[in-house]
Design a protein around this motif. Sequence first.
Motif, mmCIF file in Angstrom:
data_model
loop_
_atom_site.group_PDB
_atom_site.id
_atom_site.type_symbol
_atom_site.label_atom_id
_atom_site.label_comp_id
_atom_site.label_asym_id
_atom_site.label_seq_id
_atom_site.Cartn_x
_atom_site.Cartn_y
_atom_site.Cartn_z
ATOM 1 N N VAL A 4 1.140 -0.961 0.104
ATOM 2 C CA VAL A 4 0.233 0.099 -0.137
ATOM 3 C C VAL A 4 0.861 1.306 -0.415
ATOM 4 N N PRO A 5 1.271 1.864 -1.086
ATOM 5 C CA PRO A 5 2.156 3.005 -1.345
ATOM 6 C C PRO A 5 2.025 4.150 0.088
ATOM 7 N N THR A 21 -2.067 14.505 2.776
ATOM 8 C CA THR A 21 -1.713 15.013 1.596
ATOM 9 C C THR A 21 -0.575 14.639 1.136
ATOM 10 N N GLY A 22 0.597 15.506 1.744
ATOM 11 C CA GLY A 22 2.163 15.507 1.163
ATOM 12 C C GLY A 22 2.038 13.585 0.509
ATOM 13 N N ILE A 23 1.585 12.559 1.850
ATOM 14 C CA ILE A 23 2.353 11.486 1.386
ATOM 15 C C ILE A 23 1.797 11.316 0.204
ATOM 16 N N GLN A 24 0.286 11.595 -0.139
ATOM 17 C CA GLN A 24 -0.105 11.496 -1.190
ATOM 18 C C GLN A 24 -0.299 11.662 -2.922
ATOM 19 N N ILE A 25 0.259 12.616 -2.752
ATOM 20 C CA ILE A 25 1.163 13.374 -3.529
ATOM 21 C C ILE A 25 2.294 12.296 -3.888
ATOM 22 N N PHE A 26 3.144 12.068 -3.443
ATOM 23 C CA PHE A 26 3.972 10.984 -3.984
ATOM 24 C C PHE A 26 4.109 9.484 -4.497
ATOM 25 N N ARG A 109 10.282 7.595 -8.977
ATOM 26 C CA ARG A 109 11.418 8.238 -10.396
ATOM 27 C C ARG A 109 12.067 9.986 -11.107
ATOM 28 N N ALA A 110 13.238 9.950 -10.924
ATOM 29 C CA ALA A 110 14.516 10.876 -10.825
ATOM 30 C C ALA A 110 13.182 11.749 -11.824
ATOM 31 N N ALA A 111 12.591 11.493 -12.934
ATOM 32 C CA ALA A 111 11.616 12.105 -13.897
ATOM 33 C C ALA A 111 10.697 12.681 -13.956
ATOM 34 N N ASP A 112 9.911 11.546 -12.397
ATOM 35 C CA ASP A 112 8.502 12.039 -12.266
ATOM 36 C C ASP A 112 8.394 12.853 -11.159
ATOM 37 N N PHE A 113 9.788 12.782 -10.015
ATOM 38 C CA PHE A 113 10.309 14.296 -8.981
ATOM 39 C C PHE A 113 9.829 15.123 -9.396
ATOM 40 N N GLN A 114 10.622 15.535 -10.889
ATOM 41 C CA GLN A 114 11.242 17.150 -11.194
ATOM 42 C C GLN A 114 10.344 17.457 -11.655
ATOM 43 N N LYS A 115 9.174 16.708 -12.404
ATOM 44 C CA LYS A 115 7.928 17.404 -13.096
ATOM 45 C C LYS A 115 7.013 17.652 -11.709
#
Length: 156
Positions: A4-5, A21-26, A109-115
Amino acid sequence: MALVPATTLKACPLFKGFTDTGIQIFAGVAVPRAFPKGTALFTEGKTGESLLIVGEGTVRLSARSPSGEDVSLGEVGSGEPLGELALVQKGERLCTATAVTDVSALEIRAADFQKLLATKPQACVKLLMGIVGYFGQKARDNRDMIRTLIGKAPAA
C-alpha cells in the motif's frame, strides 16, 4: 506482497512529518516493484535514476574498496530508503543493492520527481530536506566504514 503506497511511505524516515496530503502526492507517482531474492536493485557505478523504499524484505548494500574487494555496508529492511541521492543529483550509484530475500519496494523516479517539482514545490522541498537529513545521519553513523572505503589508496 502487495504494497500500500501510502503506508509504505509513512514508514520511511524521509517522509517523517508529512501530512496525508503530502504522502498522497508521492504515493501518486510511486511505482510498486518486486525483486526476487538474489537480484540487484541497482549496481555500483551505474547511473541512479530513482529512489527506492523497501516495503517488505531485506536488501544488502555493498561497495568495492580501492583494492577491488567487495565490502559489506550492511542491510536495510522495511521502511528504509535506498538510492535517495538520485533525486538530488544525477550521478553514479555509490554502492550495489542486492535482495537478500524477495523484496517489494516503491520506486520514485527522478523524472517524476522533476515533474512534481514544478507543480508541488513545497512537498518536493520537504522531501529533499528529509533526504539531506537522513543522508547526513547515515554518514555520521557509518564514519568508520566510510574511512575504510576511502582510506585505502590503491598501491602504485
